[in-house]
Design an enzyme around this catalytic site. Structure first.
Site, PDB file in Angstrom:
ATOM      1  CG  HIS A   1       5.740  -7.939  62.693  1.00  0.00           C
ATOM      2  ND1 HIS A   1       6.207  -6.608  62.484  1.00  0.00           N
ATOM      3  CD2 HIS A   1       6.666  -8.753  63.182  1.00  0.00           C
ATOM      4  CE1 HIS A   1       7.499  -6.807  62.692  1.00  0.00           C
ATOM      5  NE2 HIS A   1       7.752  -8.003  63.227  1.00  0.00           N
ATOM      6  N   GLY A   2       1.997 -10.982  62.492  1.00  0.00           N
ATOM      7  CA  GLY A   2       0.708 -11.441  62.358  1.00  0.00           C
ATOM      8  C   GLY A   2      -0.421 -10.430  62.607  1.00  0.00           C
ATOM      9  CG  ASP A   3       0.542  -7.132  65.290  1.00  0.00           C
ATOM     10  OD1 ASP A   3       1.437  -7.243  64.516  1.00  0.00           O
ATOM     11  OD2 ASP A   3       0.852  -6.552  66.358  1.00  0.00           O
ATOM     12  CD  GLU A   4       3.265  -4.717  61.611  1.00  0.00           C
ATOM     13  OE1 GLU A   4       4.137  -4.873  60.686  1.00  0.00           O
ATOM     14  OE2 GLU A   4       4.031  -4.521  62.629  1.00  0.00           O
TER      15      GLU A   4
ATOM     16  CG  ASN B   1      11.875  -7.621  60.748  1.00  0.00           C
ATOM     17  OD1 ASN B   1      12.526  -8.170  60.017  1.00  0.00           O
ATOM     18  ND2 ASN B   1      11.601  -6.660  60.915  1.00  0.00           N
ATOM     19  NE  ARG B   2      13.052  -6.602  66.559  1.00  0.00           N
ATOM     20  CZ  ARG B   2      12.305  -6.055  65.652  1.00  0.00           C
ATOM     21  NH1 ARG B   2      12.014  -6.516  64.290  1.00  0.00           N
ATOM     22  NH2 ARG B   2      11.439  -4.967  66.102  1.00  0.00           N
TER      23      ARG B   2
ATOM     24  CG  HIS C   1       6.781  -4.390  58.336  1.00  0.00           C
ATOM     25  ND1 HIS C   1       7.032  -5.387  59.368  1.00  0.00           N
ATOM     26  CD2 HIS C   1       7.358  -4.834  57.351  1.00  0.00           C
ATOM     27  CE1 HIS C   1       7.950  -6.070  58.944  1.00  0.00           C
ATOM     28  NE2 HIS C   1       8.387  -5.890  57.638  1.00  0.00           N
TER      29      HIS C   1
ATOM     30  CE1 TYR D   1      12.089  -0.575  65.843  1.00  0.00           C
ATOM     31  CE2 TYR D   1      11.141   1.589  65.168  1.00  0.00           C
ATOM     32  CZ  TYR D   1      10.905  -0.135  65.234  1.00  0.00           C
ATOM     33  OH  TYR D   1      10.235  -0.560  64.595  1.00  0.00           O
TER      34      TYR D   1
ATOM     35  CD  GLU E   1       6.648   0.019  59.544  1.00  0.00           C
ATOM     36  OE1 GLU E   1       5.555  -0.416  59.597  1.00  0.00           O
ATOM     37  OE2 GLU E   1       7.618  -0.648  59.919  1.00  0.00           O
TER      38      GLU E   1
END
Length: 496
Positions: free
Chosen positions: A124-127, A185-186, A225, A285, A307
């Site tokens: 993810h670009g913001d991680e 990631n989807r 992540h 989730y 994470e």
């Protein structure tokens, strides 16, 4: 006063739930979950950026490597540590930025009978913490090779592949998705729902990962992540989309691997939110189209989703501290490939050559394929149990054996007997003989494949010729006998 107060409580509850739901994306609820080096104090409060904040100011990325800086750092590493590394690209992003990979091994770029591990950062670009920590990892291994036993073991016994950034475009845009604003990631094919089946509309970053797994036989993997502090393992989704624990066939092994990371971390295992600092993805989730489950199903690769930071964009001056918190976890997870499970090779009894077959374990519905060149397999299994391991290959008899796994890995080679059938022998001959015998073997194959009428006619003709030959020989012998003996004479009996 009661109505305003109730509305205030409802608003605060909703805000809290929204605040905690964006590490992997989507909604999550409370979780039941399970628990090389232990950490210290209990985990702090999670500070996550909401997904709705698609663009983040440039000031938050101050001190982080730009994509240009990252490329220079990767290439500089390749020059400085050329004796134990190689640099290559698995493809390009939407905007044409190369997806650079560092391979670390004593024989980089060569095939060996060793397990392969991959780390992927910045999905993810913001991680962005992962892309920074992976450069820390590569440089630490290079600096400590032949000095530290962990670094030496990784270099000499594992092929470690490091992709610092899967989503360089998203990093530049300071948002979760790539340049097309797709959550990578989807974007993988899903086992429960017909998602992302069209290869033509799949994102180039996703295609690069999928092709990568076709080229290299990875034993295990982890993606990094941010936004929480937990080691997540499959399955990530459920067939009914409900939030509940849903383990994969290797659930026990995945729990053990996740706990290796958690217990080696400075404080992940002390989490008050996740028991033992680990969680089953579906119980946290459910997500669909995730990379983790796809790796296990289609690549035979045991992947975790890690994470590694409560804050998605911590200050750059906190990165060295975050590296120290995660260093032993990252190293121990790679080394676990050598310390758990059963490892070996499969050979053919009749030729002695490596036989690229498959390994299964009784009671676990998952197959691990042996390598194509050396027929080496690396079957990860949780220690402390009895297992029945079976090796199979087309055209050969399967063979199984029972093992007891303690705290260390077991080496087990298989030698398979060929199936005893004429057709199997002909086929095996056709594979093993050189091209000089090709015409003769093709003729044998032609005779075998459905031409029994030719055999019958040949047998009848040969039988008839044999009958004529024997009759002719019998007549010739009789004529010769009469010629040698002459006419019969009468016997005269006389009296004296």
């Amino acid at each position: 006063m009661e109505l305003p107060f109730s509305l205030l409580l409802l608003f605060l509850s909703f805000s809290t739930c929204l605040h905690l739901s964006h590490a992997r994306g989507g909604q999550r609820s409370s979780l039941p979950s399970v628990g090389f080096e232990n950490g210290g104090y209990a985990g702090s409060t999670r500070h996550l950026f909401k997904e709705s904040r698609s663009h983040i100011g440039n000031d938050v990325a101050r001190g982080y490597m730009t994509n240009s800086d990252l490329e220079k750092a990767v290439k500089a590493f390749g020059k400085r540590c050329s004796n134990i590394s190689r640099i290559y690209s698995i493809g390009k992003s939407v905007n044409g930025i190369p997806l650079w990979v560092i391979e670390i091994s004593d024989k980089p770029g060569e095939q060996e009978a060793e397990p392969a591990f991959k780390y992927i950062g910045n999905v993810h670009g913001d991680e962005p913490v992962g892309r920074e920590l992976l450069l820390f990892l590569a440089n630490w291994i290079c600096d400590n090779h032949l000095k530290d036993p962990l670094a030496t073991s990784i270099v000499e016994n594992v092929h470690l592949h490091i992709l610092p950034s899967m989503n360089p475009d998203g990093f530049s845009l300071r948002r979760r998705g790539n340049a097309n604003n797709v959550d990578l990631n989807r974007d993988f094919p899903d086992q429960f729902f017909p998602l992302n089946e069209d290869m033509d509309v799949r994102q180039p970053e996703t295609r690069a990962i999928m092709n990568w797994l076709r080229d290299i036989h990875f034993t295990a993997s982890a993606s990094l992540h941010g936004g929480a502090l937990v080691a997540n393992y499959p399955w990530d989704g459920t067939a009914d989309k409900r939030t509940n624990y849903f383990g994969c066939p290797d659930d026990e092994t995945f729990q053990f691997m996740a706990s290796i990371y958690s217990r080696s971390h400075y404080n992940m295992s002390s989490s008050k939110e996740f028991q033992g600092g680990v969680t089953n993805g579906a119980s946290w989730y459910p997500i669909y189209g995730g990379m983790q489950d796809w790796n296990y199903i289609h690549g035979g690769c045991f992947e975790l989703t890690l994470e590694i930071s409560d804050n998605k964009w911590p200050s750059a001056n906190e990165l060295p501290t975050l590296w120290e918190y995660n260093k032993m976890s990252m190293l121990n997870l790679v080394v676990s490939l050598l310390k758990i499970g059963v490892h070996g090779r499969i050979f053919s009894l009749d030729t002695g050559r490596p036989l690229p077959g498959s390994i299964t374990v009784k009671g676990i519905n998952h197959t691990v394929k042996a390598g194509r060149t050396f027929a080496d397999y690396h079957r990860l299994l949780a220690p402390g149990g009895r297992y029945e391991v079976m090796a199979t290959a087309p055209g050969y008899k399967s063979r199984s054996t029972r093992i007891w796994l303690e705290e260390t890995a077991t080496t087990l080679d298989f030698v398979l007997d060929p199936e005893v059938t004429l057709k199997g022998n002909l086929l095996r001959c056709s594979c093993e003989c050189d091209s000089g015998n090709k015409g003769r073997l093709e003729f044998l194959g032609f005779l075998w494949e459905g031409h029994l009428e030719i055999y019958f006619i040949l047998i009848v003709i040969i039988g008839f010729l044999c009958f004529l030959f024997r009759r002719r020989m019998k007549n010739n012998n009789l004529s010769k006998h009469r010629h040698l003996v002459g006419p019969k004479r009468p016997v005269v009996v006389s009296n004296s």
